[in-house]
Design a protein around this motif. Structure first.
Motif, PDB file in Angstrom:
ATOM      1  N   SER A  12     -10.227   7.106  11.481  1.00 23.38           N
ATOM      2  CA  SER A  12     -10.456   8.045  10.383  1.00 23.38           C
ATOM      3  C   SER A  12     -10.876   9.398  10.932  1.00 23.38           C
ATOM      4  O   SER A  12     -10.455  10.442  10.424  1.00 23.38           O
ATOM      5  CB  SER A  12     -11.499   7.497   9.411  1.00 23.38           C
ATOM      6  OG  SER A  12     -12.600   7.024  10.123  1.00 23.38           O
ATOM      7  N   SER A  15     -11.017   8.009   0.351  1.00 22.60           N
ATOM      8  CA  SER A  15     -11.208   6.645  -0.128  1.00 22.60           C
ATOM      9  C   SER A  15     -10.599   5.693   0.894  1.00 22.60           C
ATOM     10  O   SER A  15      -9.546   5.987   1.476  1.00 22.60           O
ATOM     11  CB  SER A  15     -10.519   6.490  -1.488  1.00 22.60           C
ATOM     12  OG  SER A  15     -10.454   5.143  -1.854  1.00 22.60           O
ATOM     13  N   GLN A  16     -11.280   4.598   1.135  1.00 22.25           N
ATOM     14  CA  GLN A  16     -10.697   3.595   2.031  1.00 22.25           C
ATOM     15  C   GLN A  16     -10.862   2.234   1.393  1.00 22.25           C
ATOM     16  O   GLN A  16     -11.953   1.888   0.929  1.00 22.25           O
ATOM     17  CB  GLN A  16     -11.384   3.618   3.394  1.00 22.25           C
ATOM     18  CG  GLN A  16     -10.708   2.671   4.375  1.00 22.25           C
ATOM     19  CD  GLN A  16     -11.313   2.700   5.759  1.00 22.25           C
ATOM     20  OE1 GLN A  16     -12.506   2.881   5.909  1.00 22.25           O
ATOM     21  NE2 GLN A  16     -10.483   2.493   6.762  1.00 22.25           N
ATOM     22  N   GLU A  56       0.842  -1.211   0.000  1.00 17.60           N
ATOM     23  CA  GLU A  56       0.000   0.000   0.000  1.00 17.60           C
ATOM     24  C   GLU A  56       0.873   1.254   0.000  1.00 17.60           C
ATOM     25  O   GLU A  56       0.626   2.194  -0.742  1.00 17.60           O
ATOM     26  CB  GLU A  56      -0.892   0.052   1.259  1.00 17.60           C
ATOM     27  CG  GLU A  56      -1.947  -1.028   1.334  1.00 17.60           C
ATOM     28  CD  GLU A  56      -3.152  -0.742   0.437  1.00 17.60           C
ATOM     29  OE1 GLU A  56      -3.252   0.363  -0.104  1.00 17.60           O
ATOM     30  OE2 GLU A  56      -3.975  -1.667   0.273  1.00 17.60           O
ATOM     31  N   ASN A 114      -5.807   1.240   4.786  1.00 16.83           N
ATOM     32  CA  ASN A 114      -5.371   2.602   4.505  1.00 16.83           C
ATOM     33  C   ASN A 114      -6.550   3.556   4.478  1.00 16.83           C
ATOM     34  O   ASN A 114      -7.692   3.146   4.310  1.00 16.83           O
ATOM     35  CB  ASN A 114      -4.650   2.660   3.155  1.00 16.83           C
ATOM     36  CG  ASN A 114      -5.527   2.213   2.013  1.00 16.83           C
ATOM     37  OD1 ASN A 114      -6.745   2.158   2.143  1.00 16.83           O
ATOM     38  ND2 ASN A 114      -4.934   1.896   0.889  1.00 16.83           N
ATOM     39  N   ILE A 115      -6.250   4.821   4.697  1.00 19.15           N
ATOM     40  CA  ILE A 115      -7.229   5.867   4.419  1.00 19.15           C
ATOM     41  C   ILE A 115      -6.526   6.824   3.479  1.00 19.15           C
ATOM     42  O   ILE A 115      -5.397   7.276   3.751  1.00 19.15           O
ATOM     43  CB  ILE A 115      -7.680   6.582   5.698  1.00 19.15           C
ATOM     44  CG1 ILE A 115      -8.527   5.608   6.530  1.00 19.15           C
ATOM     45  CG2 ILE A 115      -8.488   7.838   5.360  1.00 19.15           C
ATOM     46  CD1 ILE A 115      -8.987   6.152   7.836  1.00 19.15           C
ATOM     47  N   GLU A 164      -9.454  -2.020   4.983  1.00 15.32           N
ATOM     48  CA  GLU A 164      -9.226  -0.986   6.004  1.00 15.32           C
ATOM     49  C   GLU A 164      -7.760  -0.887   6.412  1.00 15.32           C
ATOM     50  O   GLU A 164      -7.425  -0.669   7.553  1.00 15.32           O
ATOM     51  CB  GLU A 164     -10.102  -1.230   7.240  1.00 15.32           C
ATOM     52  CG  GLU A 164     -11.576  -1.064   6.941  1.00 15.32           C
ATOM     53  CD  GLU A 164     -12.433  -1.213   8.184  1.00 15.32           C
ATOM     54  OE1 GLU A 164     -12.145  -0.541   9.178  1.00 15.32           O
ATOM     55  OE2 GLU A 164     -13.369  -2.021   8.139  1.00 15.32           O
ATOM     56  N   ALA A 215      -1.789   9.016   1.657  1.00 15.43           N
ATOM     57  CA  ALA A 215      -2.320   7.775   2.235  1.00 15.43           C
ATOM     58  C   ALA A 215      -1.727   7.543   3.611  1.00 15.43           C
ATOM     59  O   ALA A 215      -0.510   7.603   3.789  1.00 15.43           O
ATOM     60  CB  ALA A 215      -1.977   6.596   1.325  1.00 15.43           C
ATOM     61  N   TYR A 257      -8.356   5.291  -7.885  1.00 14.83           N
ATOM     62  CA  TYR A 257      -9.328   5.240  -6.786  1.00 14.83           C
ATOM     63  C   TYR A 257     -10.659   5.679  -7.363  1.00 14.83           C
ATOM     64  O   TYR A 257     -10.718   6.476  -8.298  1.00 14.83           O
ATOM     65  CB  TYR A 257      -8.937   6.194  -5.644  1.00 14.83           C
ATOM     66  CG  TYR A 257      -7.519   6.001  -5.170  1.00 14.83           C
ATOM     67  CD1 TYR A 257      -7.193   4.976  -4.283  1.00 14.83           C
ATOM     68  CD2 TYR A 257      -6.493   6.838  -5.613  1.00 14.83           C
ATOM     69  CE1 TYR A 257      -5.879   4.784  -3.862  1.00 14.83           C
ATOM     70  CE2 TYR A 257      -5.183   6.653  -5.195  1.00 14.83           C
ATOM     71  CZ  TYR A 257      -4.879   5.633  -4.331  1.00 14.83           C
ATOM     72  OH  TYR A 257      -3.589   5.442  -3.918  1.00 14.83           O
TER      73      TYR A 257
END
Ligand code: ASP
Length: 437
Positions: free
Chosen positions: A389, A407-408, A234, A414-415, A412, A376, A329
């Motif tokens: 978040s 965007s997630q 990620e 990453n945010i 879960e 991110a 995304y």
């Protein structure tokens, strides 16, 4: 117990670095397989041996004498040999190479010699056997690596021995030397670790692990102690300059942990990368790392009932596909969707894409937002930590960063937030400070 230890260019740069490598290898009998890069830079103005070899090849191509560059290469390796009091016949090897160059050597073979000389010298210095990568790292005709054949060959060759292997190259089915991509010694090390089912693949470099964030944006960031392979992926996708996917793949596939260590700070544990960590009670940080990329555009398409219209998304995505643009995304609401794409990929096609969307979907509105950056926050503990978040958005909001997109991923892990590019560094600094300090 077997540890495959790969040492990068900075660890091979001169006799002082060679001495540190020997100390590290000798301090643990499990380090029986050593993979080395060509000598790297000794200081900022210095040259990497591999770059000099490429330069030499360019001279040959244009019929210009490469004597002075070749001399620099020779001096570097004979210098290390003499300073360490070794007996390796570098001169003999060099004159054989020179002859081959006069006869027409391939670029891959010439540039691979940096690793070859490094490994010869290191083997001599450690009292290990030199094991040439051309004896086991096998390419297929299509240029991909024949892992089965390579693993089998290395298992036989390394059995019961302590060896030094040159990184960066292997052999084609018809016996020619072929190099991997630049920085490819990391891949050689990973393949060796996977072939031999090592307990750990150690990647020794000049930093004490992967940093939580780009040090050009945050001063002296902390290194990451533990990171999973998925988190690493990620972070790397979100722009972090970390290990290449091809490096990670062979060890990840075999469930082998990867440990990034610092030759100049050998007592530092570095970064440990594993599939998962079982016992993490005392590690409380929610965020493992933060990364970001600039130059994105967001195409937002709104149409009443968009998400309940059968096939609407497919038709929309197909338009981007037809223009060979990958949608990175795609956050959506019931009546709208945003497609986040690299600005450079739509530079020429954006009006055509918008026109086609208009024609195919007849949306209520289409809007393009430019100069967006993606930031991110990656962390495996976010999934089990309520309020992660909220904390991210609150920290950004409090510091005046306008969030243009959220965007997630379903895991879960990453945010991701889209921010105006002028807020890029601030967003990263704010996240780091609120989660780490
Ligand atoms: N020496 C090669 C390069 O500079 C490979 C490596 O160091 O990993 O790309």
């Amino acid at each position: 117990m077997l540890k495959v230890a790969k040492f990068g260019g900075s660890s091979m740069a001169d006799e002082k670095q060679f001495a540190k490598v020997r100390q590290i290898v000798q301090s643990d009998p499990a380090r029986r397989v050593v993979v080395v890069s060509a000598a790297g830079k000794r200081d900022r103005k210095d040259h990497k041996l591999t770059d000099l070899l490429y330069l030499c090849y360019a001279h040959l191509q244009y019929g210009v004498s490469c004597d002075s560059v070749f001399q620099m290469i020779s001096d570097r390796y004979t210098g290390i040999r003499d300073a360490l009091g070794l007996k390796t016949d570098i001169e003999g090897e060099l004159s054989a190479l020179r002859e081959k160059m006069d006869d027409g050597i391939s670029q891959d073979e010439l540039v691979s010699r940096g690793e070859y000389f490094s490994a010869k010298l290191m083997a001599d210095y450690l009292g290990f056997d030199f094991l040439d990568a051309k004896l086991w790292l096998k390419f297929k005709y299509d240029g991909s690596i024949d892992t089965d054949a390579s693993y089998e060959a290395l298992q036989k060759l390394a059995q019961g021995r302590s060896v030094v292997i040159p990184g960066f190259y292997g052999v084609t089915p018809d016996g020619h030397i072929r190099t991997l991509t630049r920085g490819g010694s990391d891949i050689t090390g990973a393949l060796a670790a996977a072939a031999l089912d090592a307990d750990v693949y150690e990647n020794w470099t000049d930093v004490s692990g992967i940093l939580m964030v780009d040090p050009r944006i945050v001063e002296n960031p902390l290194p990451i102690e533990h990171i999973t392979y998925s988190e690493l992926r990620e972070l790397s996708f979100a722009g972090a300059q970390v290990l290449h996917e091809a490096t990670v793949f062979p060890v990840r596939e075999k469930g082998i942990p990867l440990n990034i260590r610092n030759t100049n700070e050998p007592d530092h544990p570095g970064t440990l990368i594993m599939e998962h960590f079982d016992d993490e009670a005392d590690d409380e940080r929610i965020i493992t790392g933060i990364a970001g990329k600039k130059n994105y555009s967001i195409v937002t398409v709104a149409k009443t009932g968009l998400s309940s219209t059968v096939g609407a998304y497919r038709r929309l995505f197909e338009i981007f596909e037809n223009h060979e643009v990958s949608v990175e995304y795609a956050p959506s609401g019931i009546d709208s969707i945003s497609l986040v794409v690299q600005a450079s990929r739509v530079e020429k096609s954006i009006y055509a894409i918008l026109g086609e969307i208009q024609k195919v979907l007849k949306p209520d509105s289409i809007h393009v937002t430019e100069n967006i950056s993606i930031v991110a926050a990656v962390g495996r503990r976010m999934v089990t930590t309520p309020g992660s978040s909220g904390k991210i958005f609150a920290a950004l909001g409090k510091n005046g960063v306008n969030i243009r997109m959220i965007s997630q991923g379903p895991e879960e892990l990453n945010i991701i937030v889209g921010v105006d590019t002028k807020d890029f560094s601030t967003a990263i600094q704010v996240l780091y400070n609120s989660f780490v300090k």
